[in-house]
Design a protein around this motif. Structure first.
Motif, mmCIF file in Angstrom:
data_model
loop_
_atom_site.group_PDB
_atom_site.id
_atom_site.type_symbol
_atom_site.label_atom_id
_atom_site.label_comp_id
_atom_site.label_asym_id
_atom_site.label_seq_id
_atom_site.Cartn_x
_atom_site.Cartn_y
_atom_site.Cartn_z
ATOM 1 N N VAL A 296 1.344 -1.100 0.137
ATOM 2 C CA VAL A 296 0.293 -0.038 -0.018
ATOM 3 C C VAL A 296 0.749 1.431 0.048
ATOM 4 O O VAL A 296 0.857 2.624 -0.559
ATOM 5 N N SER A 297 2.587 1.357 0.802
ATOM 6 C CA SER A 297 3.350 2.388 0.755
ATOM 7 C C SER A 297 3.711 2.617 -0.618
ATOM 8 O O SER A 297 3.305 4.032 -1.023
ATOM 9 N N PHE A 298 3.675 1.945 -1.287
ATOM 10 C CA PHE A 298 3.765 1.984 -3.058
ATOM 11 C C PHE A 298 3.639 2.251 -3.667
ATOM 12 O O PHE A 298 3.432 3.520 -4.856
ATOM 13 N N ILE A 299 2.352 1.588 -3.687
ATOM 14 C CA ILE A 299 0.978 2.357 -4.113
ATOM 15 C C ILE A 299 0.732 4.609 -3.919
ATOM 16 O O ILE A 299 0.457 4.172 -4.831
ATOM 17 N N LEU A 300 0.355 4.332 -2.824
ATOM 18 C CA LEU A 300 0.681 6.053 -1.777
ATOM 19 C C LEU A 300 1.680 7.141 -2.719
ATOM 20 O O LEU A 300 1.214 7.461 -3.441
ATOM 21 N N ALA A 301 3.113 6.067 -2.926
ATOM 22 C CA ALA A 301 3.981 7.215 -3.276
ATOM 23 C C ALA A 301 4.205 7.374 -4.428
ATOM 24 O O ALA A 301 4.281 7.800 -5.422
ATOM 25 N N PHE A 302 3.324 6.357 -5.261
ATOM 26 C CA PHE A 302 3.551 5.850 -6.758
ATOM 27 C C PHE A 302 2.311 7.167 -8.140
ATOM 28 O O PHE A 302 2.315 7.591 -8.653
ATOM 29 N N ASN A 303 1.740 6.775 -6.420
ATOM 30 C CA ASN A 303 -0.141 8.046 -6.983
ATOM 31 C C ASN A 303 -0.583 7.003 -8.043
ATOM 32 O O ASN A 303 -1.885 7.804 -7.791
ATOM 33 N N GLY A 304 -0.434 6.270 -8.509
ATOM 34 C CA GLY A 304 -1.343 5.628 -9.561
ATOM 35 C C GLY A 304 -1.072 6.801 -10.957
ATOM 36 O O GLY A 304 -0.716 7.890 -11.438
ATOM 37 N N PHE A 305 -1.606 5.842 -12.194
ATOM 38 C CA PHE A 305 -1.727 6.285 -13.713
ATOM 39 C C PHE A 305 -2.349 7.927 -13.472
ATOM 40 O O PHE A 305 -2.062 8.566 -14.180
ATOM 41 N N SER A 306 -3.864 7.846 -12.560
ATOM 42 C CA SER A 306 -4.948 8.353 -12.366
ATOM 43 C C SER A 306 -4.650 9.482 -12.476
ATOM 44 O O SER A 306 -4.681 10.547 -12.874
ATOM 45 N N VAL A 307 -2.985 9.762 -10.715
ATOM 46 C CA VAL A 307 -3.434 11.243 -11.025
ATOM 47 C C VAL A 307 -2.079 11.352 -12.169
ATOM 48 O O VAL A 307 -1.466 12.781 -11.825
ATOM 49 N N GLN A 308 -1.287 10.545 -11.757
ATOM 50 C CA GLN A 308 -0.092 11.208 -12.785
ATOM 51 C C GLN A 308 -0.195 11.525 -14.080
ATOM 52 O O GLN A 308 0.034 12.671 -14.893
ATOM 53 N N ALA A 309 -2.121 11.151 -14.830
ATOM 54 C CA ALA A 309 -2.035 11.312 -16.144
ATOM 55 C C ALA A 309 -2.973 13.262 -15.359
ATOM 56 O O ALA A 309 -2.339 13.635 -15.962
ATOM 57 N N GLN A 310 -2.911 13.304 -14.457
ATOM 58 C CA GLN A 310 -3.609 14.866 -13.887
ATOM 59 C C GLN A 310 -2.765 15.804 -13.646
ATOM 60 O O GLN A 310 -2.162 16.246 -13.806
ATOM 61 N N VAL A 311 -1.791 15.625 -13.125
ATOM 62 C CA VAL A 311 -0.247 16.358 -12.711
ATOM 63 C C VAL A 311 0.387 16.427 -14.297
ATOM 64 O O VAL A 311 0.454 17.548 -14.551
ATOM 65 N N ALA A 312 0.133 15.012 -14.959
ATOM 66 C CA ALA A 312 1.034 16.068 -16.810
ATOM 67 C C ALA A 312 0.144 17.007 -17.377
ATOM 68 O O ALA A 312 0.708 17.630 -18.106
ATOM 69 N N SER A 313 -1.460 16.118 -17.315
ATOM 70 C CA SER A 313 -2.575 17.444 -17.884
ATOM 71 C C SER A 313 -2.166 18.759 -16.673
ATOM 72 O O SER A 313 -1.472 19.924 -18.285
ATOM 73 N N ILE A 314 -1.500 19.471 -15.968
ATOM 74 C CA ILE A 314 -1.686 20.649 -14.904
ATOM 75 C C ILE A 314 -0.407 20.943 -15.787
ATOM 76 O O ILE A 314 -0.481 22.655 -16.346
ATOM 77 N N ILE A 315 0.964 20.477 -15.932
ATOM 78 C CA ILE A 315 1.998 20.841 -16.024
ATOM 79 C C ILE A 315 2.473 20.983 -17.248
ATOM 80 O O ILE A 315 3.220 21.838 -18.104
ATOM 81 N N ALA A 316 1.055 20.579 -18.282
ATOM 82 C CA ALA A 316 1.659 20.432 -19.752
ATOM 83 C C ALA A 316 1.083 21.825 -20.567
ATOM 84 O O ALA A 316 2.089 23.019 -21.395
ATOM 85 N N GLU A 317 0.667 23.070 -19.377
ATOM 86 C CA GLU A 317 0.854 24.188 -19.563
ATOM 87 C C GLU A 317 2.383 25.326 -19.630
ATOM 88 O O GLU A 317 1.769 26.692 -19.769
#
Length: 406
Positions: A296-317
């Motif tokens: 579970v600690s690994f899952i929390l730290a990895f953030n999941g592809f869903s959160v990573q996609a959100q971050v990618a969309s935000i910093i794409a600006e």
């Protein structure tokens, strides 16, 4: 015929889109149920928990409070993490509100010119964290029925973030840093910075408040779309049995790590969506609690592809690149797992009661009880907050349309 990398990307993107479209048509019931699950999580928890922080952060930036905080934390953030003192504000807000607030605020600082692209890549790598309400309320209590486990998970998660931040200070070229500000804190200097920053924004207070709300809700709508999309994507992969193939690879990796292979399905789900993966891990009866906590600690730290996609969309600006963030997430995952393994015996105290009906509130005290109570309050009233905020936003949007046409 020589195929370029760009053409391969085009084929991959179009092929994936066609596959998803056909899958949605072939399995409409499964796609609908998955989208409802994703929407429910966004509606009840994500939107009401992030909206206040997003709006407040907009005001803090516009009123110059971030510049004040930056002058205060410059002597700490610059030597430790090689980011400006304003990074302390991003770190604190990211920890309090959860992901992707760290990415949102980092992008804003970059757009405001307060950090360079390299500093933004360092900053976003260790400020995008899960909030304590989710760790204690959803995972520790909601899934494991054990608030004491939250102390272990939170310590490993935030301790791992600090280690990632210290490691990322060696990333990038020194020449790409912005000029260092004062190395010591001066109250008069900090107040001067705050005043100058506030004067830069000429908008009336009402206009500023409206823009802050609109910007925050638009970001949250984007986040909701990603949550629903990845919830459906994960379900479709299960239906077409691609998840089974991927789980076999994770099965082998867990075997080498001397972890129960039964955790592979939950780990794979967690790579897509944190909540679902953590819930599946908690229901794996063949694994010890320590083993479950490590995964579970690994899952929390990895953030999941869903959160990573959100971050990618935000910093794409901005010109902040996504690759350093992704590598930092992988490093954070392994670091948090290792910290969980090392600290578990020191931090975890087994509760007096056990079982699915553990009276967690009666056996929980201090900071654990605070986060648990607030999470339950959020589950009870979150949907009301979301509905009210969206209704007011729609009214405000319709009111602004005539002005925009002039």
């Amino acid at each position: 015929m020589k195929v370029s990398a760009s053409l391969l990307k085009t084929i991959m993107y179009s092929g994936t889109s066609i596959f998803l479209a056909l899958s949605f048509m072939a399995f409409p019931k499964e796609a609908y149920e998955a989208s409802i699950n994703g929407l429910s999580m966004w509606w009840d928890v994500v939107f009401p928990s992030l909206l206040p922080f997003f709006i407040i952060s907009e005001f803090l930036i516009r009123f110059g409070v971030v510049s004040f905080i930056g002058a205060f934390f410059e002597p700490v953030m610059r030597p430790l993490f090689r980011v400006p003192g304003a990074g302390g504000f991003v770190w604190a807000m990211g920890l309090a509100s959860g992901f992707p607030a760290g990415a949102k605020l980092t992008a804003r600082l970059r757009q405001e010119g307060k950090i360079t692209a390299i500093e933004g890549e360092r900053l976003v790598s260790f400020t995008n964290a899960s909030n304590p309400l989710f760790i204690f309320g959803a995972i520790a209590v909601g899934f494991f029925h054990d608030a004491a486990l939250g102390i272990v998970l939170a310590t490993a998660h935030y301790g791992g973030n600090i280690i990632v931040g210290l490691a990322m200070r060696f990333y990038g070229d020194n020449s790409q840093n912005r000029n260092e500000e004062k190395s010591h804190f001066s109250l008069s200097y900090a107040l001067k910075l705050m005043h100058e920053e506030r004067l830069k924004d000429k908008r009336p207070f009402g206009k500023m408040m409206g823009d802050a709300v609109h910007s925050s809700i638009q970001t949250l709508l984007m986040i909701g779309g990603f949550i629903i999309l990845f919830s459906v994507l994960h379900r479709i992969l299960e239906v077409v049995h691609i998840s089974s193939i991927l789980s076999f690879g994770i099965f082998i990796i867990l075997s080498f790590a001397q972890l129960p292979p039964e955790l592979s399905t939950g780990l794979l789900s967690g790579l897509f969506e944190i909540t679902l993966g953590s819930q599946m891990i908690s229901n794996t009866n063949s694994a010890l609690l320590l083993q479950q906590a490590v995964v579970v600690s690994f899952i929390l730290a990895f953030n999941g592809f869903s959160v990573q996609a959100q971050v990618a969309s935000i910093i794409a600006e901005t010109d902040i690149r996504f690759k350093p963030f992704f590598l930092a997430r992988c490093f954070h995952g392994f670091t948090a797992s290792l910290l969980t393994f090392i600290l578990f015996d020191f931090l975890y105290h087994e509760p007096a009661f056990s079982g699915d009906h553990l009276p967690v509130l009666s056996t929980t005290a201090g900071i654990e009880r605070f986060f648990v109570l607030h999470y339950h309050w959020l589950l009870q009233w979150g949907s009301v907050i979301t509905l009210t905020a969206l209704a007011l936003w729609c009214i405000s949007f319709l009111y602004r349309l005539p002005a925009a046409k002039k």
